[in-house]
Design an enzyme around this catalytic site. Structure first.
Site, mmCIF file in Angstrom:
data_model
loop_
_atom_site.group_PDB
_atom_site.id
_atom_site.type_symbol
_atom_site.label_atom_id
_atom_site.label_comp_id
_atom_site.label_asym_id
_atom_site.label_seq_id
_atom_site.Cartn_x
_atom_site.Cartn_y
_atom_site.Cartn_z
ATOM 1 N N GLU A 1 -5.313 -25.176 5.476
ATOM 2 C CA GLU A 1 -5.160 -26.058 4.145
ATOM 3 C C GLU A 1 -4.468 -25.156 3.418
ATOM 4 O O GLU A 1 -4.825 -24.104 3.015
ATOM 5 C CB GLU A 1 -6.584 -26.545 3.897
ATOM 6 C CG GLU A 1 -6.527 -27.801 3.331
ATOM 7 C CD GLU A 1 -6.015 -29.050 4.193
ATOM 8 O OE1 GLU A 1 -4.814 -29.744 4.466
ATOM 9 O OE2 GLU A 1 -6.851 -29.385 5.188
ATOM 10 N N HIS A 2 -3.529 -25.710 2.721
ATOM 11 C CA HIS A 2 -2.666 -25.068 1.690
ATOM 12 C C HIS A 2 -1.981 -23.850 2.108
ATOM 13 O O HIS A 2 -1.805 -22.903 1.549
ATOM 14 C CB HIS A 2 -3.599 -24.838 0.385
ATOM 15 C CG HIS A 2 -3.703 -26.109 -0.397
ATOM 16 N ND1 HIS A 2 -2.971 -26.503 -1.459
ATOM 17 C CD2 HIS A 2 -4.524 -27.044 -0.149
ATOM 18 C CE1 HIS A 2 -3.652 -27.623 -1.911
ATOM 19 N NE2 HIS A 2 -4.573 -28.086 -1.157
ATOM 20 N N ASP B 1 0.775 -24.296 4.186
ATOM 21 C CA ASP B 1 2.173 -24.693 4.590
ATOM 22 C C ASP B 1 3.335 -24.347 3.573
ATOM 23 O O ASP B 1 4.259 -24.206 3.838
ATOM 24 C CB ASP B 1 2.151 -25.983 4.991
ATOM 25 C CG ASP B 1 2.096 -27.387 3.934
ATOM 26 O OD1 ASP B 1 1.767 -26.707 2.901
ATOM 27 O OD2 ASP B 1 2.619 -28.539 4.432
ATOM 28 N N SER C 1 7.705 -54.369 2.923
ATOM 29 C CA SER C 1 6.405 -53.800 3.525
ATOM 30 C C SER C 1 5.425 -54.911 3.507
ATOM 31 O O SER C 1 5.132 -55.683 2.684
ATOM 32 C CB SER C 1 5.880 -52.619 2.675
ATOM 33 O OG SER C 1 4.331 -52.538 3.018
ATOM 34 N N GLY D 1 -3.136 -42.958 0.401
ATOM 35 C CA GLY D 1 -3.549 -42.037 -0.715
ATOM 36 C C GLY D 1 -5.242 -41.234 -0.454
ATOM 37 O O GLY D 1 -5.972 -40.872 -1.019
ATOM 38 N N SER E 1 2.301 -41.381 3.570
ATOM 39 C CA SER E 1 3.712 -41.241 3.251
ATOM 40 C C SER E 1 4.564 -40.690 4.182
ATOM 41 O O SER E 1 5.717 -41.356 4.453
ATOM 42 C CB SER E 1 3.879 -40.453 1.755
ATOM 43 O OG SER E 1 3.232 -39.106 2.112
ATOM 44 N N GLU F 1 10.902 -36.640 0.480
ATOM 45 C CA GLU F 1 9.727 -36.654 -0.394
ATOM 46 C C GLU F 1 9.872 -35.813 -1.666
ATOM 47 O O GLU F 1 9.636 -35.907 -2.704
ATOM 48 C CB GLU F 1 8.322 -36.244 0.236
ATOM 49 C CG GLU F 1 7.171 -36.249 -0.328
ATOM 50 C CD GLU F 1 5.969 -37.083 0.604
ATOM 51 O OE1 GLU F 1 6.146 -37.400 1.672
ATOM 52 O OE2 GLU F 1 4.858 -36.838 0.034
ATOM 53 N N ASP G 1 3.138 -32.339 6.951
ATOM 54 C CA ASP G 1 2.741 -33.751 7.080
ATOM 55 C C ASP G 1 3.818 -34.449 8.102
ATOM 56 O O ASP G 1 3.557 -35.174 8.977
ATOM 57 C CB ASP G 1 2.606 -34.604 5.925
ATOM 58 C CG ASP G 1 1.486 -34.094 5.101
ATOM 59 O OD1 ASP G 1 0.830 -33.199 5.483
ATOM 60 O OD2 ASP G 1 1.396 -34.577 3.855
ATOM 61 N N TYR H 1 -2.323 -29.265 -7.720
ATOM 62 C CA TYR H 1 -1.587 -28.837 -6.529
ATOM 63 C C TYR H 1 -0.390 -27.965 -6.825
ATOM 64 O O TYR H 1 -0.146 -26.934 -6.496
ATOM 65 C CB TYR H 1 -0.798 -29.900 -5.796
ATOM 66 C CG TYR H 1 -0.070 -29.856 -4.690
ATOM 67 C CD1 TYR H 1 -0.747 -29.669 -3.272
ATOM 68 C CD2 TYR H 1 1.303 -29.526 -4.718
ATOM 69 C CE1 TYR H 1 0.054 -29.784 -2.204
ATOM 70 C CE2 TYR H 1 1.948 -29.300 -3.473
ATOM 71 C CZ TYR H 1 1.528 -29.168 -2.298
ATOM 72 O OH TYR H 1 2.175 -28.808 -1.080
HETATM 73 P P1 ADP Z 1 -1.067 -40.046 1.274
HETATM 74 O O1 ADP Z 1 0.347 -39.527 2.034
HETATM 75 O O2 ADP Z 1 -1.985 -38.905 1.405
HETATM 76 O O3 ADP Z 1 -1.495 -41.427 1.928
HETATM 77 P P2 ADP Z 1 0.591 -40.345 -0.742
HETATM 78 O O4 ADP Z 1 0.214 -40.735 -2.209
HETATM 79 O O5 ADP Z 1 1.237 -39.166 -0.431
HETATM 80 O O6 ADP Z 1 -0.619 -40.272 -0.190
HETATM 81 O O7 ADP Z 1 1.341 -41.627 -0.395
HETATM 82 C C1 ADP Z 1 0.916 -42.878 -0.697
HETATM 83 C C2 ADP Z 1 2.160 -43.737 -0.988
HETATM 84 O O8 ADP Z 1 2.888 -44.135 0.258
HETATM 85 C C3 ADP Z 1 1.706 -45.327 -1.611
HETATM 86 O O9 ADP Z 1 1.202 -44.860 -2.854
HETATM 87 C C4 ADP Z 1 2.795 -46.011 -1.244
HETATM 88 O O10 ADP Z 1 3.927 -45.892 -2.363
HETATM 89 C C5 ADP Z 1 3.244 -45.367 0.075
HETATM 90 N N1 ADP Z 1 2.791 -46.351 0.939
HETATM 91 C C6 ADP Z 1 1.652 -45.947 1.946
HETATM 92 N N2 ADP Z 1 1.529 -46.814 2.863
HETATM 93 C C7 ADP Z 1 2.410 -47.730 2.493
HETATM 94 C C8 ADP Z 1 2.654 -49.028 3.160
HETATM 95 N N3 ADP Z 1 2.039 -49.729 4.109
HETATM 96 N N4 ADP Z 1 3.579 -49.773 2.687
HETATM 97 C C9 ADP Z 1 4.126 -49.568 1.450
HETATM 98 N N5 ADP Z 1 4.237 -48.476 0.956
HETATM 99 C C10 ADP Z 1 3.068 -47.603 1.751
HETATM 100 MG MG MG Z 2 1.692 -38.020 1.221
#
Ligand code: ADP
Ligand code: MG
Length: 384
Positions: free
Chosen positions: A33-34, A36, A67, A122, A128, A160, A172, A224
């Site tokens: 963790e941390h 990469d 979506s 999230g 993401s 990203e 990731d 972070y």
């Molecule tokens: P993690 O990658 O840990 O889940 P992030 O903050 O990096 O958290 O990414 C989450 C973001 O990805 C959401 O706020 C949204 O913008 C996008 N996202 C995730 N799943 C979807 C989905 N099914 N449809 C649209 N956007 C999504």
């Molecule tokens: Mg993410």
């Protein structure tokens, strides 16, 4: 089943069949963790939870995005108007991938995309990256770009970092693009060299649980950035390119050189010992001593809590409760300050451990956690 659903959603929205349907998974990081962004080692595996996208090409410079999981209609963007950090919502992830491909000179002339995802958003499980990788793989196939998986991961990371504006490492996207069913991915983030390590817990009577605490503390992104900058400062103080370059055997000497710079000492100690823990877990798994990884996971959690200081009461409660209830190992996973923890347990103890964690959360007045089993699953692939 989901491929058909997403395909049908595409037909309803755009009035034609998609050219294909692809999927890309979320991931959980077993250990590392941390590390990469310190050119170090990580060991994620793919979750059964995936982003699924139905995609067709267009030749008129238009990108249409939808979506199933977000309220609102189809978003239409012009490719020649895509600008980093201009989209503030979810569309930045797929649009960023298209932008990164075109920036790198790949002839993408448009697309219609409809997607849906079962990766919790999230929760530190990389929803993401799943979104980015599914789009990148679809366009790579449809436009016959011939890019390899690791190259797609790099482009998604660029999307990203630069387009979305989130400073993340390469783990990731590589996990989502490169993981294999039944394996954990031992990845060297310096050169992206990788080894697939068999990780079949079920065969050995164990389970790995993910406990999503459902909390995300608001200061997480700033912290972070601070940790990342602190690690770079530590490397500079020690005269190396990245903390990865400090061998574990030289850790004491390196810490002595940092003297009473308490902040640098803690960050350097976490990163160097964490890289060592990844190698230890790889060795244990290779020699069939899977149960013995438990204490290594717990040591990793202590390092993230005490040295790197990115845990939180909810994550600590998962680890402490699970261990008291008979788990073999447990640690927070992902960026920290909320998100998810993992728990390794014998099959016979899974219910007891789960119940203990749920009761502890209720007693502490925390939001009920979401607990599910994580089975090492396939990486990104074409479904239809
Ligand atoms: P993690 O990658 O840990 O889940 P992030 O903050 O990096 O958290 O990414 C989450 C973001 O990805 C959401 O706020 C949204 O913008 C996008 N996202 C995730 N799943 C979807 C989905 N099914 N449809 C649209 N956007 C999504
Ligand atoms: Mg993410």
């Amino acid at each position: 089943m989901r491929a058909q659903q997403v395909r049908a959603g595409f037909v309803e929205l755009y009035g034609t069949e998609p050219e294909g349907v692809w999927s890309a998974p979320g991931r959980v990081n077993l250990i590392g963790e941390h590390t990469d962004y310190n050119d170090g080692f990580v060991m994620p595996f793919a979750l059964p939870h995936t982003a699924v996208a139905a995609v067709s090409r267009r030749d008129d410079g238009v990108l249409r995005l939808h979506s199933a999981d977000v309220d609102g209609g189809v978003v239409e963007l012009r490719l020649d108007e895509l600008t980093p950090e201009s989209d503030r919502d979810w569309t930045a992830y797929p649009a960023g991938v298209v932008w990164a491909l075109r920036e790198a000179g790949h002839p993408v002339t448009g697309a219609d995309i409809h997607l849906g995802s079962t990766v919790p958003s999230g929760a530190g499980l990389s929803s993401s990256a799943a979104l980015e990788v599914v789009v990148a793989l679809a366009l790579n196939d449809l436009y016959e770009l011939g890019l390899q998986r690791w190259q797609l991961a790099r482009l998604c990371q660029r999307a990203e970092n630069v387009y979305v504006g989130a400073p993340t490492g390469i783990m990731d996207q590589t996990a989502s693009a490169c993981c294999e069913d039944g394996h954990a991915l031992f990845l060297d983030t310096r050169d992206l060299s990788q080894k697939q390590i068999p990780f079949d817990l079920a065969a050995e009577g164990m389970r790995l649980l993910v406990v999503d605490t459902q909390v995300k503390h608001s200061h997480s992104e700033g912290e972070y950035g601070k940790r990342r900058a602190g690690c770079e400062r530590g490397a500079a103080l020690l005269g190396v390119d990245a903390l990865r370059d400090i061998p574990y055997a030289d850790l004491d000497a390196a810490l002595a050189r940092l003297g009473d710079d308490e902040e640098a000492v803690r960050l350097v100690r976490h990163v160097v010992t964490e890289d060592e823990r990844v190698e230890k877990v790889v060795d244990l798994l290779k020699s069939g001593e899977t149960r013995a990884i438990g204490p290594v996971l717990v040591a990793g959690h202590a390092s993230l809590r005490d040295d790197f200081r990115i845990s939180c009461p909810e994550l600590d409660l998962v680890v402490d409760t699970a261990m008291s209830a008979g788990a073999l190992g447990s640690r927070m996973t992902g960026g920290g300050f909320g998100g998810s923890a993992i728990v390794l347990a014998d099959v016979a103890d899974v219910d007891t451990v789960t119940k203990a964690v749920e009761e502890a959360f209720a007693a502490a007045g925390f939001t009920a956690p979401r607990v599910f089993e994580a089975v090492p699953s396939p990486g990104a692939r074409r479904l239809v």
